[in-house]
Motif scaffolding. Structure first.
Motif, PDB file in Angstrom:
ATOM      1  N   UNK A 206     -21.444  -0.605  46.135  1.00 56.35           N
ATOM      2  CA  UNK A 206     -20.155  -0.910  46.728  1.00 56.35           C
ATOM      3  C   UNK A 206     -20.145  -2.352  47.201  1.00 56.35           C
ATOM      4  N   UNK A 207     -19.007  -3.004  47.007  1.00 54.68           N
ATOM      5  CA  UNK A 207     -18.914  -4.417  47.354  1.00 54.68           C
ATOM      6  C   UNK A 207     -19.073  -4.631  48.851  1.00 54.68           C
ATOM      7  N   UNK A 208     -18.411  -3.803  49.646  1.00 51.53           N
ATOM      8  CA  UNK A 208     -18.488  -3.944  51.099  1.00 51.53           C
ATOM      9  C   UNK A 208     -19.585  -3.036  51.636  1.00 51.53           C
ATOM     10  N   UNK A 209     -20.622  -3.631  52.201  1.00 53.17           N
ATOM     11  CA  UNK A 209     -21.778  -2.850  52.629  1.00 53.17           C
ATOM     12  C   UNK A 209     -22.118  -3.106  54.097  1.00 53.17           C
ATOM     13  N   UNK A 210     -21.087  -3.370  54.933  1.00 51.88           N
ATOM     14  CA  UNK A 210     -21.357  -3.631  56.338  1.00 51.88           C
ATOM     15  C   UNK A 210     -21.960  -2.398  57.029  1.00 51.88           C
ATOM     16  N   UNK A 211     -21.525  -1.223  56.655  1.00 49.26           N
ATOM     17  CA  UNK A 211     -22.017   0.011  57.247  1.00 49.26           C
ATOM     18  C   UNK A 211     -22.591   0.918  56.178  1.00 49.26           C
ATOM     19  N   UNK A 212     -23.031   2.112  56.591  1.00 44.40           N
ATOM     20  CA  UNK A 212     -23.580   3.062  55.611  1.00 44.40           C
ATOM     21  C   UNK A 212     -22.528   3.521  54.618  1.00 44.40           C
ATOM     22  N   UNK A 213     -22.976   3.860  53.426  1.00 44.46           N
ATOM     23  CA  UNK A 213     -22.066   4.360  52.400  1.00 44.46           C
ATOM     24  C   UNK A 213     -21.514   5.719  52.816  1.00 44.46           C
ATOM     25  N   UNK A 214     -22.368   6.528  53.441  1.00 44.58           N
ATOM     26  CA  UNK A 214     -21.945   7.858  53.850  1.00 44.58           C
ATOM     27  C   UNK A 214     -22.581   8.189  55.204  1.00 44.58           C
TER      28      UNK A 214
END
Length: 203
Positions: free
Chosen positions: A48-56
């Motif tokens: 994912x392009x935006x990875x500031x937080x966890x994916x899930x």
């Protein structure tokens, strides 16, 4: 500031970096919630392009369960089928509503999970993702054509304005494409919903 051509090159490079989890990568034992989160977030962090937080997150998984998007865990443990369903939910969730995802994915959870399912969910997942390689190349060709068409727009504009407006034209064409495909998915989800208007199974 990077040129439109440089921006477009970065898009193509990003497409080439995208990957998905193969069922064979998923641990062969059932996992507790924390183990699921660790596996999913480590493996999907680059997708994912935006990875500031966890994916899930735990909250997301509980919310998906509450909305009947996949079967309940067994003794607080999640199987390979659970993880595959979570992956599919993540693919859909940025496109359509949880209600539509429920209509699309519930039949998979009901019919194709468990030890006696035939075909089983890993087989279905592999079959669907076998289309990815060809789709990726078609996508790259499609966006090349969109980008080339956008570069022909606003020929009379000053150089700086032309670059900005051509980028806007390209992004708008991408957005229109996403909009149409989203509408198609929602249309089919509505048809699935209307086929069983009195289904109270998950109510």
């Amino acid at each position: 500031m990077r040129s439109n051509d440089e921006k477009f090159k970065s898009i193509l490079e990003y497409i080439d970096r995208l990957d998905h989890i193969d069922p064979g990568e998923i641990p062969g034992i059932n996992l507790y919630m924390d183990q699921v989160l660790t596996f999913m977030n480590e493996r999907l962090s680059g997708t994912q392009h935006k990875t500031e937080g966890p994916v899930i997150t735990k909250t997301m998984i509980n919310n998906y369960a509450k909305n009947h998007l996949f079967p309940a865990p067994v003794k607080k443990k999640y199987s390979r089928d659970h993880i595959l369903m979570l992956i599919l939910i993540l693919y859909y969730k940025n496109v359509v509503s949880l209600s539509d995802i429920e209509e699309i994915l519930t039949p998979l959870g009901d019919r194709y999970t468990g030890p006696n399912a035939e075909p089983d969910l890993p087989s279905i997942y592999r079959e669907v993702f076998s289309l990815e390689t060809d789709q990726r190349e078609r996508l790259k060709q499609d966006i090349r054509e969109k980008f080339d068409r956008a570069k022909e727009t606003f020929p009379e504009a000053e150089a700086e304005d032309r670059e900005r407006l051509q980028l806007f034209a390209f992004l708008s064409e991408l957005a229109f494409d996403v909009y149409l495909k989203k509408e198609m998915i929602e249309l089919v989800a509505d048809e699935l919903r209307n086929e069983h208007p009195d289904n109270k199974k998950h109510k």
